[in-house]
Design an enzyme around this catalytic site. Structure first.
Site, PDB file in Angstrom:
ATOM      1  N   THR A   1      26.715  30.483  73.095  1.00 37.54           N
ATOM      2  CA  THR A   1      27.020  31.497  72.087  1.00 37.54           C
ATOM      3  C   THR A   1      25.853  32.477  72.002  1.00 37.54           C
ATOM      4  O   THR A   1      24.755  32.098  71.636  1.00 37.54           O
ATOM      5  CB  THR A   1      27.252  30.822  70.720  1.00 37.54           C
ATOM      6  OG1 THR A   1      28.106  29.707  70.918  1.00 37.54           O
ATOM      7  CG2 THR A   1      27.870  31.784  69.737  1.00 37.54           C
TER       8      THR A   1
ATOM      9  N   ASN B   1      24.768  18.651  68.108  1.00 38.98           N
ATOM     10  CA  ASN B   1      25.828  19.266  68.909  1.00 38.98           C
ATOM     11  C   ASN B   1      25.914  18.547  70.258  1.00 38.98           C
ATOM     12  O   ASN B   1      24.936  18.514  71.013  1.00 38.98           O
ATOM     13  CB  ASN B   1      25.520  20.757  69.090  1.00 38.98           C
ATOM     14  CG  ASN B   1      26.596  21.469  69.884  1.00 38.98           C
ATOM     15  OD1 ASN B   1      27.061  20.962  70.898  1.00 38.98           O
ATOM     16  ND2 ASN B   1      26.983  22.648  69.442  1.00 38.98           N
TER      17      ASN B   1
ATOM     18  N   ARG C   1      35.663  24.723  78.440  1.00 37.26           N
ATOM     19  CA  ARG C   1      34.721  24.463  79.527  1.00 37.26           C
ATOM     20  C   ARG C   1      33.954  23.155  79.342  1.00 37.26           C
ATOM     21  O   ARG C   1      33.443  22.614  80.284  1.00 37.26           O
ATOM     22  CB  ARG C   1      33.744  25.628  79.703  1.00 37.26           C
ATOM     23  CG  ARG C   1      32.711  25.733  78.620  1.00 37.26           C
ATOM     24  CD  ARG C   1      31.617  26.707  78.992  1.00 37.26           C
ATOM     25  NE  ARG C   1      32.129  28.066  79.000  1.00 37.26           N
ATOM     26  CZ  ARG C   1      31.356  29.127  78.762  1.00 37.26           C
ATOM     27  NH1 ARG C   1      30.069  28.967  78.528  1.00 37.26           N
ATOM     28  NH2 ARG C   1      31.857  30.334  78.763  1.00 37.26           N
TER      29      ARG C   1
ATOM     30  N   HIS D   1      32.005  22.354  69.838  1.00 38.85           N
ATOM     31  CA  HIS D   1      32.614  23.680  69.940  1.00 38.85           C
ATOM     32  C   HIS D   1      33.826  23.577  70.863  1.00 38.85           C
ATOM     33  O   HIS D   1      33.677  23.294  72.052  1.00 38.85           O
ATOM     34  CB  HIS D   1      31.565  24.648  70.524  1.00 38.85           C
ATOM     35  CG  HIS D   1      32.011  26.073  70.611  1.00 38.85           C
ATOM     36  ND1 HIS D   1      31.169  27.087  71.005  1.00 38.85           N
ATOM     37  CD2 HIS D   1      33.200  26.669  70.349  1.00 38.85           C
ATOM     38  CE1 HIS D   1      31.809  28.243  70.995  1.00 38.85           C
ATOM     39  NE2 HIS D   1      33.053  28.012  70.598  1.00 38.85           N
TER      40      HIS D   1
ATOM     41  N   ARG E   1      35.972  25.482  72.807  1.00 37.03           N
ATOM     42  CA  ARG E   1      36.042  26.854  73.313  1.00 37.03           C
ATOM     43  C   ARG E   1      37.438  27.151  73.841  1.00 37.03           C
ATOM     44  O   ARG E   1      38.143  26.253  74.313  1.00 37.03           O
ATOM     45  CB  ARG E   1      35.020  27.057  74.439  1.00 37.03           C
ATOM     46  CG  ARG E   1      33.576  26.969  73.981  1.00 37.03           C
ATOM     47  CD  ARG E   1      32.630  27.307  75.128  1.00 37.03           C
ATOM     48  NE  ARG E   1      32.694  28.703  75.448  1.00 37.03           N
ATOM     49  CZ  ARG E   1      31.756  29.599  75.112  1.00 37.03           C
ATOM     50  NH1 ARG E   1      30.658  29.220  74.491  1.00 37.03           N
ATOM     51  NH2 ARG E   1      31.893  30.861  75.420  1.00 37.03           N
TER      52      ARG E   1
ATOM     53  N   GLU F   1      32.871  24.021  65.715  1.00 36.82           N
ATOM     54  CA  GLU F   1      32.609  25.448  65.946  1.00 36.82           C
ATOM     55  C   GLU F   1      33.833  26.031  66.642  1.00 36.82           C
ATOM     56  O   GLU F   1      34.376  25.412  67.564  1.00 36.82           O
ATOM     57  CB  GLU F   1      31.393  25.625  66.852  1.00 36.82           C
ATOM     58  CG  GLU F   1      30.104  25.139  66.244  1.00 36.82           C
ATOM     59  CD  GLU F   1      28.953  25.251  67.219  1.00 36.82           C
ATOM     60  OE1 GLU F   1      29.139  25.718  68.360  1.00 36.82           O
ATOM     61  OE2 GLU F   1      27.843  24.858  66.842  1.00 36.82           O
TER      62      GLU F   1
ATOM     63  N   GLU G   1      25.450  30.042  58.822  1.00 28.48           N
ATOM     64  CA  GLU G   1      24.486  29.428  59.728  1.00 28.48           C
ATOM     65  C   GLU G   1      23.717  30.573  60.375  1.00 28.48           C
ATOM     66  O   GLU G   1      24.308  31.407  61.079  1.00 28.48           O
ATOM     67  CB  GLU G   1      25.170  28.572  60.798  1.00 28.48           C
ATOM     68  CG  GLU G   1      24.137  27.945  61.740  1.00 28.48           C
ATOM     69  CD  GLU G   1      24.735  26.960  62.740  1.00 28.48           C
ATOM     70  OE1 GLU G   1      25.712  26.262  62.409  1.00 28.48           O
ATOM     71  OE2 GLU G   1      24.199  26.903  63.862  1.00 28.48           O
TER      72      GLU G   1
ATOM     73  N   HIS H   1      27.027  19.517  75.360  1.00 25.82           N
ATOM     74  CA  HIS H   1      26.493  19.462  76.724  1.00 25.82           C
ATOM     75  C   HIS H   1      26.601  18.087  77.373  1.00 25.82           C
ATOM     76  O   HIS H   1      26.386  17.964  78.573  1.00 25.82           O
ATOM     77  CB  HIS H   1      25.083  20.043  76.771  1.00 25.82           C
ATOM     78  CG  HIS H   1      25.120  21.517  76.464  1.00 25.82           C
ATOM     79  ND1 HIS H   1      25.959  22.369  77.147  1.00 25.82           N
ATOM     80  CD2 HIS H   1      24.494  22.255  75.533  1.00 25.82           C
ATOM     81  CE1 HIS H   1      25.828  23.588  76.637  1.00 25.82           C
ATOM     82  NE2 HIS H   1      24.949  23.549  75.657  1.00 25.82           N
TER      83      HIS H   1
ATOM     84  N   HIS I   1      20.599  27.309  66.926  1.00 28.00           N
ATOM     85  CA  HIS I   1      20.580  27.963  68.233  1.00 28.00           C
ATOM     86  C   HIS I   1      19.163  28.091  68.767  1.00 28.00           C
ATOM     87  O   HIS I   1      18.324  28.759  68.155  1.00 28.00           O
ATOM     88  CB  HIS I   1      21.265  29.327  68.249  1.00 28.00           C
ATOM     89  CG  HIS I   1      21.959  29.550  69.551  1.00 28.00           C
ATOM     90  ND1 HIS I   1      21.321  30.060  70.645  1.00 28.00           N
ATOM     91  CD2 HIS I   1      23.214  29.241  69.950  1.00 28.00           C
ATOM     92  CE1 HIS I   1      22.171  30.083  71.657  1.00 28.00           C
ATOM     93  NE2 HIS I   1      23.324  29.588  71.265  1.00 28.00           N
TER      94      HIS I   1
HETATM   95  N1  PXP Z   1      24.898  26.486  66.216  1.00 32.53           N
HETATM   96  C1  PXP Z   1      25.893  27.219  66.794  1.00 32.53           C
HETATM   97  C2  PXP Z   1      26.789  27.994  65.890  1.00 32.53           C
HETATM   98  C3  PXP Z   1      26.092  27.212  68.190  1.00 32.53           C
HETATM   99  O1  PXP Z   1      27.073  27.936  68.725  1.00 32.53           O
HETATM  100  C4  PXP Z   1      25.245  26.407  68.989  1.00 32.53           C
HETATM  101  C5  PXP Z   1      25.472  26.356  70.473  1.00 32.53           C
HETATM  102  O2  PXP Z   1      26.685  25.772  70.754  1.00 32.53           O
HETATM  103  C6  PXP Z   1      24.253  25.657  68.354  1.00 32.53           C
HETATM  104  C7  PXP Z   1      24.082  25.734  66.973  1.00 32.53           C
HETATM  105  C8  PXP Z   1      23.331  24.768  69.127  1.00 32.53           C
HETATM  106  O3  PXP Z   1      22.488  25.530  69.920  1.00 32.53           O
HETATM  107  P1  PXP Z   1      21.518  24.821  70.943  1.00 32.53           P
HETATM  108  O4  PXP Z   1      22.380  24.131  71.955  1.00 32.53           O
HETATM  109  O5  PXP Z   1      20.718  25.936  71.512  1.00 32.53           O
HETATM  110  O6  PXP Z   1      20.699  23.835  70.151  1.00 32.53           O
END
Ligand code: PXP
Length: 244
Positions: free
Chosen positions: A101, A7, A49, A43, A45, A70, A151, A10, A191
């Site tokens: 999330t 992901n 953001r 994602h 959003r 996402e 998931e 960030h 997550h």
């Molecule tokens: N899976 C989903 C559905 C999420 O919303 C997120 C956060 O955007 C992640 C995985 C990744 O989470 P983390 O950034 O804590 O690894």
């Protein structure tokens, strides 16, 4: 072997801190792919953001591995997904004030809105996954609604204080994997997963994919994205059950 979806949200968070054009999450996706990522996750959003519409478009054009978007089950963003056609869409809850999330999507409570979104996405050939907590009624409803995958929200495990709490969270995940697989669903996890806590989760039979963001992006600041992805991939492979 479970797949690793990276992901890259960030990377865009850092860019948006200055509303400039660097660092580019598209570059991060290229580097993640070179490091062995099996998928790229972002994602889009409602408040834009971090990831912007332009990022989604360019990612669709450039990512060669599985692209997982996402999104919340809202008309606006589902419409964007229908045009973009990522390989997979993961439906997530979204609250404006949250840092990330928080918790899974309540597919039982929002059943009619979620069902509509799933049907529209399935119709154009997108794999649809539900980001849910490891709770029986959520899993059963996800299967009935027509999701291909779930998931499982791994944050309860990631946040556990001490071995007993972590053990209970792992038991919940184990039961949820079992229920999901019996209902014919592919099971993903994500997550709060980090280099320190991935081991016991990666060792569980039944997970087909992990989506990991913050920890990989954090490490990439020091070792580069390619190396950060390589290290996470190595850890997952080292812990994965031999027959997976
Ligand atoms: N899976 C989903 C559905 C999420 O919303 C997120 C956060 O955007 C992640 C995985 C990744 O989470 P983390 O950034 O804590 O690894």
């Amino acid at each position: 072997m479970p797949l690793l979806g990276v992901n890259i949200d960030h990377v865009a968070t850092v860019r948006q801190a200055r509303h400039t054009d660097e660092p580019d999450p598209v570059w991060a996706a290229v580097e993640a792919e070179l490091g062995g990522a099996d998928g790229i996750t972002f994602h889009l959003r409602e408040d834009r953001r971090h990831i912007l519409d332009r990022d989604a478009r360019v990612l669709r054009e450039t990512v060669g591995v599985k692209l997982n978007m996402e999104l919340a089950a809202t008309d606006e963003v589902v419409g964007i997904a229908l045009d973009l056609k990522p390989d997979q869409c993961t439906l997530v809850p979204e609250r404006r004030e949250e840092l990330t999330t928080e918790g899974g999507l309540d597919v039982v409570r929002h059943r009619s809105r979620v069902t509509q979104a799933v049907h529209r996405l399935r119709e154009v050939g997108i794999i649809v996954s539900a980001f849910i907590e490891p709770v029986a009624e959520q899993i059963e409803a996800s299967a009935q609604i027509g999701f291909h995958a779930i998931e499982l929200w791994t944050a309860a495990y990631a946040r556990a204080k001490g071995g007993a709490e972590a053990g209970r969270a792992l038991d919940d995940l184990r039961r949820a994997i079992d229920l999901g697989r019996k209902a014919g669903l592919d099971v993903h996890g994500g997550h709060g997963l980090t280099y320190r806590n991935i081991g016991p989760v990666a060792a569980m039979p039944g997970f087909g994919e992990f989506n990991i963001g913050h920890s990989i992006v954090a490490r990439s600041i020091f070792v580069g994205m390619r190396e950060a992805v390589r290290e996470m991939k190595r850890l997952i492979d080292a812990h994965a059950p031999r027959d997976s």
